[in-house]
Motif scaffolding. Structure first.
Motif, PDB file in Angstrom:
ATOM      1  N   LEU A 253       0.816  -1.206   0.000  1.00 42.38           N
ATOM      2  CA  LEU A 253       0.000   0.000   0.000  1.00 42.38           C
ATOM      3  C   LEU A 253       0.851   1.257   0.000  1.00 42.38           C
ATOM      4  N   ILE A 254       0.267   2.323  -0.526  1.00 46.36           N
ATOM      5  CA  ILE A 254       0.873   3.656  -0.496  1.00 46.36           C
ATOM      6  C   ILE A 254      -0.135   4.607   0.127  1.00 46.36           C
ATOM      7  N   PHE A 256      -2.115   7.814   0.755  1.00 49.47           N
ATOM      8  CA  PHE A 256      -2.434   8.988  -0.061  1.00 49.47           C
ATOM      9  C   PHE A 256      -1.932  10.282   0.577  1.00 49.47           C
ATOM     10  N   ASN A 257      -1.963  10.354   1.896  1.00 50.27           N
ATOM     11  CA  ASN A 257      -1.603  11.601   2.583  1.00 50.27           C
ATOM     12  C   ASN A 257      -0.107  11.785   2.733  1.00 50.27           C
ATOM     13  N   THR A 258       0.603  10.730   3.102  1.00 48.30           N
ATOM     14  CA  THR A 258       2.036  10.851   3.388  1.00 48.30           C
ATOM     15  C   THR A 258       2.915  10.215   2.330  1.00 48.30           C
ATOM     16  N   GLY A 259       2.367   9.357   1.494  1.00 47.85           N
ATOM     17  CA  GLY A 259       3.160   8.661   0.497  1.00 47.85           C
ATOM     18  C   GLY A 259       3.976   7.502   1.042  1.00 47.85           C
ATOM     19  N   ARG A 260       3.811   7.168   2.313  1.00 50.39           N
ATOM     20  CA  ARG A 260       4.612   6.101   2.915  1.00 50.39           C
ATOM     21  C   ARG A 260       4.193   4.737   2.377  1.00 50.39           C
ATOM     22  N   HIS A 261       5.187   3.854   2.293  1.00 51.68           N
ATOM     23  CA  HIS A 261       4.951   2.493   1.828  1.00 51.68           C
ATOM     24  C   HIS A 261       4.743   1.564   3.018  1.00 51.68           C
ATOM     25  N   SER A 262       3.879   0.591   2.843  1.00 54.70           N
ATOM     26  CA  SER A 262       3.673  -0.415   3.882  1.00 54.70           C
ATOM     27  C   SER A 262       3.181  -1.695   3.233  1.00 54.70           C
ATOM     28  N   VAL A 263       3.351  -2.787   3.941  1.00 58.66           N
ATOM     29  CA  VAL A 263       2.866  -4.088   3.490  1.00 58.66           C
ATOM     30  C   VAL A 263       2.028  -4.681   4.613  1.00 58.66           C
ATOM     31  N   THR A 264       0.863  -5.201   4.275  1.00 62.41           N
ATOM     32  CA  THR A 264      -0.042  -5.769   5.271  1.00 62.41           C
ATOM     33  C   THR A 264      -0.352  -7.220   4.928  1.00 62.41           C
ATOM     34  N   VAL A 265      -0.615  -7.999   5.957  1.00 63.24           N
ATOM     35  CA  VAL A 265      -1.063  -9.388   5.809  1.00 63.24           C
ATOM     36  C   VAL A 265      -2.140  -9.639   6.857  1.00 63.24           C
ATOM     37  N   PRO A 266      -3.112 -10.498   6.570  1.00 68.13           N
ATOM     38  CA  PRO A 266      -4.079 -10.873   7.608  1.00 68.13           C
ATOM     39  C   PRO A 266      -3.358 -11.583   8.752  1.00 68.13           C
ATOM     40  N   PHE A 267      -3.604 -11.133   9.973  1.00 67.95           N
ATOM     41  CA  PHE A 267      -2.921 -11.742  11.118  1.00 67.95           C
ATOM     42  C   PHE A 267      -3.627 -13.030  11.515  1.00 67.95           C
ATOM     43  N   GLU A 268      -2.854 -14.090  11.585  1.00 67.54           N
ATOM     44  CA  GLU A 268      -3.391 -15.393  11.960  1.00 67.54           C
ATOM     45  C   GLU A 268      -2.972 -15.717  13.388  1.00 67.54           C
ATOM     46  N   ASN A 269      -3.919 -16.124  14.197  1.00 67.95           N
ATOM     47  CA  ASN A 269      -3.605 -16.531  15.564  1.00 67.95           C
ATOM     48  C   ASN A 269      -2.733 -17.787  15.540  1.00 67.95           C
ATOM     49  N   PRO A 270      -1.897 -17.978  16.554  1.00 69.58           N
ATOM     50  CA  PRO A 270      -1.005 -19.160  16.579  1.00 69.58           C
ATOM     51  C   PRO A 270      -1.788 -20.462  16.446  1.00 69.58           C
ATOM     52  N   GLN A 271      -1.169 -21.408  15.782  1.00 72.14           N
ATOM     53  CA  GLN A 271      -1.782 -22.719  15.628  1.00 72.14           C
ATOM     54  C   GLN A 271      -1.748 -23.477  16.954  1.00 72.14           C
ATOM     55  N   ALA A 272      -2.449 -24.593  16.991  1.00 72.98           N
ATOM     56  CA  ALA A 272      -2.526 -25.378  18.218  1.00 72.98           C
ATOM     57  C   ALA A 272      -1.135 -25.816  18.675  1.00 72.98           C
ATOM     58  N   GLY A 273      -0.840 -25.587  19.935  1.00 72.37           N
ATOM     59  CA  GLY A 273       0.450 -25.949  20.486  1.00 72.37           C
ATOM     60  C   GLY A 273       1.543 -24.932  20.255  1.00 72.37           C
ATOM     61  N   MET A 274       1.238 -23.814  19.593  1.00 72.79           N
ATOM     62  CA  MET A 274       2.223 -22.763  19.317  1.00 72.79           C
ATOM     63  C   MET A 274       1.868 -21.503  20.104  1.00 72.79           C
ATOM     64  N   PHE A 275       2.905 -20.716  20.404  1.00 76.04           N
ATOM     65  CA  PHE A 275       2.710 -19.482  21.161  1.00 76.04           C
ATOM     66  C   PHE A 275       3.005 -18.248  20.311  1.00 76.04           C
ATOM     67  N   TYR A 276       3.240 -18.441  19.034  1.00 76.70           N
ATOM     68  CA  TYR A 276       3.559 -17.319  18.159  1.00 76.70           C
ATOM     69  C   TYR A 276       3.193 -17.677  16.727  1.00 76.70           C
ATOM     70  N   THR A 277       3.092 -16.640  15.899  1.00 74.41           N
ATOM     71  CA  THR A 277       2.861 -16.782  14.457  1.00 74.41           C
ATOM     72  C   THR A 277       4.065 -16.217  13.734  1.00 74.41           C
ATOM     73  N   THR A 278       4.567 -16.914  12.742  1.00 73.83           N
ATOM     74  CA  THR A 278       5.786 -16.513  12.038  1.00 73.83           C
ATOM     75  C   THR A 278       5.461 -16.028  10.634  1.00 73.83           C
ATOM     76  N   TYR A 279       6.057 -14.896  10.271  1.00 71.98           N
ATOM     77  CA  TYR A 279       5.992 -14.367   8.912  1.00 71.98           C
ATOM     78  C   TYR A 279       7.410 -14.099   8.430  1.00 71.98           C
ATOM     79  N   LEU A 280       7.626 -14.285   7.136  1.00 71.20           N
ATOM     80  CA  LEU A 280       8.941 -14.065   6.543  1.00 71.20           C
ATOM     81  C   LEU A 280       8.967 -12.706   5.854  1.00 71.20           C
ATOM     82  N   TYR A 281       9.963 -11.892   6.214  1.00 71.59           N
ATOM     83  CA  TYR A 281      10.119 -10.562   5.629  1.00 71.59           C
ATOM     84  C   TYR A 281      11.458 -10.463   4.915  1.00 71.59           C
ATOM     85  N   LYS A 282      11.446  -9.713   3.809  1.00 74.93           N
ATOM     86  CA  LYS A 282      12.655  -9.440   3.044  1.00 74.93           C
ATOM     87  C   LYS A 282      12.870  -7.935   2.945  1.00 74.93           C
TER      88      LYS A 282
END
Length: 361
Positions: A253-254, A256-282
């Motif tokens: 996304l960009i 409109f007001n500030t021109g800043r760039h961002s990337v969003t993903v739907p947040f998924e709650n941790p799976q069964a037996g896990m205490f965190y959710t992992t996403y890969l960023y580059k």
């Protein structure tokens, strides 16, 4: 006879030019055919052609000077996201008032105006496909960088790391609270919440400059790496974005007001037996690239946002994108420890001086 004359006089006093909209006019405007056409057009805004929740009903009527129409479009929630914002103003049957219109227009039968909304959010998606649209609130000119767990206890961590040698792809320094990562390397980031989030919650990642003289500038890739000829931009919709997320549900996304760039993903709650959710960023540009970061330090801000785009948690940390993350981490940690030791020595000397003065007195 008197009654007849009085009735006739009363009928003459009712001037049609000064009367309000009659029921027949409203029936004509709000006919089944007209409402069906309006509903079909509004359904085109949603990816699957259906509404999830109708917040406010659309109302129409005739008002103001003669031969003018009053159009009012209230908010609808489509697939857990607000797609339309209220538009209300007097428009003529031949067009839309340029000072109040938010989109193009075409004439409906019976003089009713049809409004299109190509840009109904403060954020412009880089994707051109309508189904990849993600509506969120506009960010401030100076985004907040203070850590705030919020109502869900939001936090970020990094998994076990290999020995921080020169060849390591990424490494996190707890001493500096800083991430050192190579360009184009997939870095796993763990996201924790103490309570399950609601449906429609998204995770946003945005980069900002840390120095006050550059904080209002947009963080983006250099011209060399963002060019169409660069191999990293093949079939990618956001070549200028510094941060990418390896998720098929990512939206770039960009603002409109500030021109800043961002990337969003739907947040998924941790799976069964896990205490965190992992996403890969580059991170797709080096910190030394001229025309891009240009050796200016940056921070990345992870924000947890609800379905209406309101922040419900925040975590920020410094990032250094370099060719040798392990080497740069050791150098900066050593320099940081030297500064800390020097500060302790100076503070100790000051305390000794104060203590001697107190004993002498």
């Amino acid at each position: 006879m008197i009654n007849t004359g009085t009735s006739h006089e009363m009928e003459e006093e009712q001037d049609p030019a000064t009367m309000t909209t009659s029921f027949s006019d409203l029936d004509l405007q709000l006919s089944q055919e007209t409402m069906k056409q309006m509903w079909e057009e509004l359904e085109k805004l949603s990816p699957n052609g259906s509404f999830t929740t109708v917040v406010d009903q659309t109302t129409m009527g005739r008002g103001g000077p003669e031969d003018e129409e009053f159009v009012e479009c209230d908010k609808f929630v489509i697939d857990q996201h607000i797609y339309a914002q209220q538009v209300e103003n007097v428009v003529s049957p031949n067009g839309v008032n340029p000072s109040t219109s938010v989109g193009t227009h075409t004439d409906f039968p019976n003089g009713i105006i049809h409004m299109d909304f190509p840009e109904i959010s403060h954020l412009q998606p880089v994707f051109t496909q309508q189904e990849q649209f993600q509506q969120t609130r506009a960010s401030c000119a100076l985004p907040a960088t203070d850590n705030w767990p919020g109502q869900y206890g939001f936090s970020v961590s990094f998994g076990p790391q290999e020995k921080p040698t020169k060849s390591t792809a990424w490494t996190y320094s707890e001493v500096k609270d800083k991430l050192y990562v190579n360009m184009g390397t997939a870095c796993p980031v763990r996201f924790h919440t103490t309570h399950p989030t609601q449906r429609g919650t998204i995770l946003r990642c945005m980069a900002v400059f840390t120095k006050p003289e550059y904080v209002t500038e947009v963080v983006k890739r250099c011209l060399n790496h963002s060019s169409p000829g660069d191999m990293t931009n093949e079939n990618h919709p956001a070549p200028e974005h510094l941060i990418r997320c390896d998720s098929p549900q990512s939206h770039y996304l960009i603002d409109f007001n500030t021109g800043r760039h961002s990337v969003t993903v739907p947040f998924e709650n941790p799976q069964a037996g896990m205490f965190y959710t992992t996403y890969l960023y580059k991170f797709m540009c080096l910190g030394s690239c001229v025309g891009g970061l240009n050796r200016r330090p940056i921070k990345i801000i992870f924000t947890l946002e609800n379905e209406h785009g309101l922040c419900v948690g925040r975590r920020s940390l410094e990032v250094r994108i370099c060719a040798c993350p392990g080497r740069d981490r050791r150098i900066e940690e050593k320099h940081f420890e030297q500064q800390r030791d020097h500060s302790h020595k100076v503070l100790g000397k000051l305390l000794n001086v104060q203590l001697q003065r107190y004993v002498m007195n």
